[in-house]
Scaffold this motif. Structure first.
Motif, short mmCIF file in Angstrom:
data_model
loop_
_atom_site.label_atom_id
_atom_site.label_comp_id
_atom_site.label_asym_id
_atom_site.label_seq_id
_atom_site.Cartn_x
_atom_site.Cartn_y
_atom_site.Cartn_z
N ILE A 203 43.68 35.88 35.92
CA ILE A 203 42.84 36.68 36.82
C ILE A 203 43.53 38.02 36.99
CG2 ILE A 203 41.76 36.86 39.09
CD1 ILE A 203 42.07 33.82 39.39
N LEU A 204 42.79 39.10 36.78
CA LEU A 204 43.35 40.43 36.89
C LEU A 204 42.51 41.29 37.84
CD1 LEU A 204 43.22 39.57 33.57
CD2 LEU A 204 44.84 41.45 33.53
N LYS A 205 43.19 42.11 38.62
CA LYS A 205 42.52 43.08 39.47
C LYS A 205 42.42 44.40 38.72
CE LYS A 205 42.42 44.97 44.15
NZ LYS A 205 43.06 44.94 45.50
N HIS A 206 41.22 44.98 38.73
CA HIS A 206 40.96 46.24 38.03
C HIS A 206 41.16 47.38 39.02
CE1 HIS A 206 37.91 48.62 35.33
NE2 HIS A 206 39.08 49.21 35.42
N LEU A 207 42.15 48.23 38.75
CA LEU A 207 42.41 49.38 39.63
C LEU A 207 41.59 50.58 39.19
CD1 LEU A 207 46.30 49.23 40.04
CD2 LEU A 207 44.53 47.97 41.28
N PHE A 208 41.11 51.35 40.15
CA PHE A 208 40.33 52.54 39.87
C PHE A 208 40.96 53.75 40.53
CE2 PHE A 208 37.14 49.16 39.42
CZ PHE A 208 36.61 49.48 38.18
N ALA A 209 40.81 54.91 39.88
CA ALA A 209 41.36 56.15 40.43
C ALA A 209 40.49 56.71 41.54
CB ALA A 209 41.51 57.19 39.31
N SER A 210 39.20 56.38 41.54
CA SER A 210 38.27 56.87 42.55
C SER A 210 37.01 56.00 42.52
CB SER A 210 37.90 58.33 42.28
OG SER A 210 37.15 58.43 41.07
N GLU A 211 36.08 56.25 43.43
CA GLU A 211 34.83 55.48 43.45
C GLU A 211 33.98 55.76 42.23
OE1 GLU A 211 32.18 55.17 46.63
OE2 GLU A 211 33.56 54.13 47.95
N ASP A 213 35.20 56.40 39.24
CA ASP A 213 35.92 55.99 38.05
C ASP A 213 35.32 54.70 37.47
OD1 ASP A 213 37.82 55.63 36.06
OD2 ASP A 213 39.38 54.91 37.42
N VAL A 214 35.03 54.70 36.18
CA VAL A 214 34.54 53.49 35.50
C VAL A 214 35.41 53.16 34.29
CG1 VAL A 214 32.14 53.74 36.26
CG2 VAL A 214 32.88 54.87 34.15
N SER A 215 36.61 53.72 34.25
CA SER A 215 37.49 53.53 33.10
C SER A 215 38.21 52.18 33.19
CB SER A 215 38.52 54.65 33.03
OG SER A 215 39.46 54.53 34.08
N ASP A 216 38.91 51.83 32.11
CA ASP A 216 39.63 50.56 32.01
C ASP A 216 41.14 50.77 31.99
OD1 ASP A 216 37.42 48.79 31.86
OD2 ASP A 216 37.08 49.39 29.79
N ARG A 217 41.66 51.78 32.68
CA ARG A 217 43.06 52.17 32.54
C ARG A 217 44.04 51.07 32.96
NH1 ARG A 217 45.80 56.92 32.45
NH2 ARG A 217 44.43 57.37 30.69
N VAL A 218 43.88 50.48 34.16
CA VAL A 218 44.90 49.55 34.66
C VAL A 218 44.27 48.25 35.17
CG1 VAL A 218 46.77 49.18 36.31
CG2 VAL A 218 46.41 51.46 35.34
N TYR A 219 44.81 47.12 34.69
CA TYR A 219 44.49 45.79 35.19
C TYR A 219 45.80 45.10 35.58
CZ TYR A 219 39.72 46.09 33.29
OH TYR A 219 38.43 46.46 33.01
N CYS A 220 45.82 44.46 36.74
CA CYS A 220 47.05 43.81 37.23
C CYS A 220 46.80 42.34 37.55
CB CYS A 220 47.54 44.49 38.51
SG CYS A 220 47.86 46.24 38.34
N THR A 221 47.84 41.54 37.37
CA THR A 221 47.76 40.12 37.74
C THR A 221 49.04 39.72 38.47
OG1 THR A 221 47.42 37.88 36.91
CG2 THR A 221 48.67 39.37 35.50
N SER A 222 48.91 38.81 39.44
CA SER A 222 50.06 38.37 40.23
C SER A 222 49.70 37.08 40.95
CB SER A 222 50.45 39.44 41.26
OG SER A 222 49.44 39.57 42.25
N GLU A 223 50.70 36.47 41.54
CA GLU A 223 50.47 35.25 42.32
C GLU A 223 49.51 35.53 43.48
OE1 GLU A 223 53.00 31.69 44.56
OE2 GLU A 223 53.94 33.63 44.15
N GLU A 224 49.68 36.66 44.15
CA GLU A 224 48.82 37.00 45.29
C GLU A 224 47.37 37.12 44.87
OE1 GLU A 224 52.85 37.54 46.33
OE2 GLU A 224 51.75 38.41 44.64
#
Length: 395
Positions: A203-211, A213-224
């Motif tokens: 499971i990854l969270k998709h980070l956006f630079a602004s509202e 933004d529709v790009s795919d630059r950063v996805y993060c995953t963690s225990e939280e």
């Protein structure tokens, strides 16, 4: 069974195929991709007969380009029908419409965009190809006054990308307008097993630079992220499984979680995990999970054991895309060493030659909790500081 196709197959997937002797359908594309490796080849005719005898036979593909093989060799089969339901965003919205009765969506052809009547459309909304990939030709429209410019940008984008992918992957003849969903966006890989039960592989969270933004630059995953999203995602998958018969079927899904906690799907991508071997490989770099093998062997991750050794860590997938809009003829190189110096830990660098896909490569990183600033810095960067241009351009 594996069905390989372009544009990209990672070394990790290739090694998985060879070391586990996974049968690979011997298409011309697969032979080119695996040309000098010891592969357990399966001729196309034999593969077709296997699927006719067992429609729920497991099949994984790295690329949606291979959808055309399924349509050609297995027409009207359960797999072809499932691909059509999920790949076409309009059909998928119809499938789950009773679960989201207030969700707006409407189909419109590319040729009618300029004359489209916006009088009954609520703003903001998203417009994208009904059959699409990789955030290509996806736009957020905030006001009626923005429509003409949006249509122009769509037309310009379509002219650039129409030859990148086959129509089964990106079809620019038909678009879908749908409600803009406020909330955090997530992506995850999963599969439905032999019994039709869902198994989540990351499971990854998709980070956006602004509202906007529709790009795919950063996805993060963690225990939280897992703790927050695992149960809601499992409930969502069980709902999907109640609408359509799913057995031995892999999916890459994007969703948004609203402020009220509702899970609303953005898109469901069939027969694969994240495109360009991204999220599937990230599961290995982050969690030691070989997603491809887990699907083919019907295995389920033990998340409690996995996270016991990964406390306070954020693992990220970073797309190095050409947001600076550098022309290919002006491009001299990308400084991968310099960009790696700007991160706490780079687990893996995936280099890619700049071409019409507009990608320099991908980074797989590990960040300690509290050091998230490095992720937001790259999120807002157009990568100019790492791009090297031809001398004539610089001068």
């Amino acid at each position: 069974m594996i069905l390989l196709d372009f544009p990209y197959v990672s070394d990790f997937l290739k090694d998985t195929i060879v070391s586990n002797k996974i049968p690979v359908i011997a298409t011309a594309e697969a032979k080119t991709i695996m040309h000098d490796q010891d592969v357990n080849w399966l001729c196309e005719m034999e593969a077709r007969e296997i699927f006719k005898a067992n429609p729920t036979q497991k099949l994984y593909s790295n690329s949606e380009n291979s959808i055309s093989w399924v349509h050609k060799h297995l027409p009207n089969s359960p797999k072809a029908n499932l691909i059509e339901v999920f790949k076409n965003k309009f059909k998928f919205r119809k499938l789950i419409q009773d679960t989201y009765p207030s969700y707006f969506f409407q189909r419109v052809t590319f040729d009618s965009l300029e004359q489209f009547d916006l009088s009954e459309v609520s703003f903001p909304f998203i417009i994208k190809p009904a059959v699409g990939f990789f955030s290509l030709a996806v736009f957020k429209v905030d006001r009626k006054e923005d429509w003409a410019d949006t249509v122009f940008q769509i037309q310009e984008t379509v002219s650039k990308i129409q030859d990148m992918y086959p129509s089964e992957v990106v079809d620019n003849t038909e678009f879908i307008l749908e409600s803009y969903i406020k909330g955090d966006e997530y992506a995850f890989d999963c599969y439905f097993n032999e019994e039709g039960n869902p198994v989540v592989l990351n499971i990854l969270k998709h980070l956006f630079a602004s509202e906007s933004d529709v790009s795919d630059r950063v996805y993060c995953t963690s225990e939280e992220i897992f703790q927050e999203m695992y149960e809601p995602i499992m409930s969502f998958l069980k709902m999907v499984g109640s609408k359509v018969d799913l057995q031995n079927f892999p999916l890459h899904i994007e969703i948004r979680k609203t402020a009220s906690g509702e899970i609303i799907p953005i898109e469901v991508n069939p027969m694969r995990f994240g495109g360009w071997c991204t999220t599937g490989d990230l599961a290995w770099f982050a969690y030691g999970i070989n997603s491809y093998q887990y699907f083919l062997d019907g295995k389920k991750p033990n998340w409690e054991d996995i996270f016991a050794t990964r406390k306070n860590k954020i693992f990220s997938l970073i797309l190095l895309d050409n947001q600076a809009k550098v022309k290919q003829e002006d491009f001299a190189g990308f400084d991968y060493e310099a960009i790696c110096q700007d991160f706490e830990e780079v687990i893996h660098v995936r280099k890619h030659p700049l071409n019409h896909f507009g990608v320099f490569g991908f980074l797989f990183t590990s960040t300690s909790k509290g050091n998230e600033k490095e992720l937001y810095t790259i999120l807002h960067s157009d990568l100019t500081k790492y791009i090297r241009l031809q001398d004539a351009v610089i001068g």
